[in-house]
Design a protein around this motif. Structure first.
Motif, mmCIF file in Angstrom:
data_model
loop_
_atom_site.group_PDB
_atom_site.id
_atom_site.type_symbol
_atom_site.label_atom_id
_atom_site.label_comp_id
_atom_site.label_asym_id
_atom_site.label_seq_id
_atom_site.Cartn_x
_atom_site.Cartn_y
_atom_site.Cartn_z
ATOM 1 N N THR A 221 0.819 -1.215 0.000
ATOM 2 C CA THR A 221 0.000 0.000 0.000
ATOM 3 C C THR A 221 0.852 1.264 0.000
ATOM 4 O O THR A 221 0.310 2.361 -0.041
ATOM 5 C CB THR A 221 -0.929 0.030 1.222
ATOM 6 O OG1 THR A 221 -0.134 0.072 2.423
ATOM 7 C CG2 THR A 221 -1.839 -1.192 1.256
ATOM 8 N N GLY A 222 2.166 1.115 0.060
ATOM 9 C CA GLY A 222 3.046 2.282 0.026
ATOM 10 C C GLY A 222 2.929 3.055 -1.270
ATOM 11 O O GLY A 222 2.492 2.529 -2.299
ATOM 12 N N SER A 223 3.336 4.305 -1.254
ATOM 13 C CA SER A 223 3.078 5.216 -2.378
ATOM 14 C C SER A 223 3.757 4.792 -3.673
ATOM 15 O O SER A 223 3.198 4.974 -4.756
ATOM 16 C CB SER A 223 3.522 6.633 -2.009
ATOM 17 O OG SER A 223 4.908 6.662 -1.693
ATOM 18 N N GLY A 227 0.697 4.261 -5.792
ATOM 19 C CA GLY A 227 0.419 5.471 -6.547
ATOM 20 C C GLY A 227 -0.917 6.070 -6.156
ATOM 21 O O GLY A 227 -1.472 5.781 -5.092
ATOM 22 N N THR A 228 -1.470 6.905 -7.047
ATOM 23 C CA THR A 228 -2.781 7.520 -6.816
ATOM 24 C C THR A 228 -3.744 7.288 -7.976
ATOM 25 O O THR A 228 -4.922 7.611 -7.876
ATOM 26 C CB THR A 228 -2.633 9.038 -6.590
ATOM 27 O OG1 THR A 228 -1.976 9.629 -7.728
ATOM 28 C CG2 THR A 228 -1.821 9.323 -5.334
ATOM 29 N N GLY A 237 0.303 9.770 -11.492
ATOM 30 C CA GLY A 237 0.041 9.001 -10.278
ATOM 31 C C GLY A 237 0.052 7.502 -10.446
ATOM 32 O O GLY A 237 -0.440 6.776 -9.574
ATOM 33 N N GLY A 239 1.419 4.132 -9.954
ATOM 34 C CA GLY A 239 2.408 3.397 -9.186
ATOM 35 C C GLY A 239 2.904 2.196 -9.966
ATOM 36 O O GLY A 239 2.482 1.946 -11.101
ATOM 37 N N ASP A 268 6.097 -0.816 1.051
ATOM 38 C CA ASP A 268 6.238 -0.289 -0.304
ATOM 39 C C ASP A 268 6.996 -1.258 -1.191
ATOM 40 O O ASP A 268 7.434 -2.322 -0.763
ATOM 41 C CB ASP A 268 6.914 1.082 -0.289
ATOM 42 C CG ASP A 268 6.344 2.014 -1.351
ATOM 43 O OD1 ASP A 268 5.812 1.510 -2.369
ATOM 44 O OD2 ASP A 268 6.423 3.244 -1.178
#
Length: 318
Positions: A221-223, A227-228, A237, A239, A268
């Motif tokens: 779930t890390g960025s 991503g978004t 965004g 990921g 991540d």
């Protein structure tokens, strides 16, 4: 002037000591990740720890210069045993060849597997995994080899992280020997967004609809992983393995195929290889060794994965 030189020398020594200390800590964490990864449930803790077998290692030069060598970890008692062992091929992530994550291979081998990787930095086509599999099958038929008759050819699995996830999928679905695999696992597979011609290129693409063996897929779930972006059309965004991609891959696999997906919380991209290792081990323990406790991680109303606080977005086909 002498005082200034002494101060400068002291500063240099301190910097060197700090750098050496940081490298030592990094090395320890890398080699002992299975002692440091946070676990939440009994089976996750059990399979994250080292298994009961001592591990030995051999390597062989590859005929392909890009693959460099085949690296093999296996239970040390294999040579004296008459039993066949399941085999797992591991496909490399970008920049993370087999020699750079030896502890992961050792960990899986300690649970009774022969585990094989190579030095290919472009694993995405599945060609190097296919070559490693063929090499191991040849050793299994070579009466002069330590691996002669030691491989259970009915229980062969494949795993991969990041680019290696793409490679694992393509090894199963595109390579001539893909039918040998009985189960597969991927961590943070590079999404189909990046496999477009105007992105990394079509050699990063794959077709999970052709998969017909049990498949466990995970991401973080890390960025960097998540991503978004909410779908493949987003131009910003994206990921490496966003939830939309994980879900699309899951739904594109035929419903007749056993499949499980999950995301590890607060983890991540770079850590998924080690932080999901316990459940990767459980997956192969169940499908390649028939371990019922490992199966309880994934199946049944009380499946451990469903209640584990380290994991979310769990979906199962059955």
């Amino acid at each position: 002037m002498k005082i200034i030189k002494r101060i400068a020398l002291t500063v240099v020594v301190i910097v060197i000591v700090v750098i050496v200390g940081i490298l030592a800590i990094f090395s320890y964490r890398n080699q002992n990740y299975y002692k440091l990864v946070k676990t939440d449930k009994p089976s996750e803790a059990q399979y994250t720890a080292l298994g009961p077998y001592k591990v030995s290692y051999q390597e062989f030069d590859s005929e392909n210069e890009a693959f460099k060598k085949n690296e093999i970890w296996y239970p040390s008692e294999m040579k004296e045993s008459s039993s066949e062992l399941p085999l797992v091929i591991m496909a490399n992530g970008t920049g993370i060849t087999a020699s750079k994550y030896k502890a992961v291979f050792k960990h899986l081998a300690s649970w009774g597997f022969i585990v094989v990787g190579n030095e290919d930095e472009n694993s995405r086509t599945g060609a190097s995994s296919s070559a490693s599999l063929n090499f191991m099958l040849s050793l299994n038929e070579d009466s002069t080899s330590d691996f002669y008759g030691k491989i259970d050819v009915d229980n062969i699995g494949i795993g991969g992280h990041s680019q290696g996830g793409v490679g694992a999928i393509n090894a199963v679905t595109k390579q001539d020997n893909g039918s040998y695999y009985k189960a597969m696992y991927t961590a943070s597979t590079t999404s189909s967004f990046w496999g477009q011609e105007n992105q990394l290129g079509t050699d990063w693409s794959y077709d999970v609809s052709k998969i017909n063996i049990p498949y466990f897929m995970v991401a973080g779930t890390g960025s960097f992983d998540a991503g978004t972006a909410e779908d493949i059309t987003a131009t910003e965004g994206q990921g490496i393995t966003p939830l939309w991609s994980l879900y699309k891959n899951y739904t594109d696999i035929p419903d007749t195929v056993t499949k499980v997906m999950a995301r590890r919380v607060n983890t991540d991209h770079g850590d998924m290889l080690t932080h999901a290792d316990g459940y990767m081990t459980a997956w192969f323990m169940y499908w390649l060794k028939g371990d019922p406790q490992a199966g309880n991680v994934f199946y049944g109303n009380d499946a451990e994965l469903l209640a584990n606080e380290n994991w979310q977005d769990v979906m199962r086909s059955q």
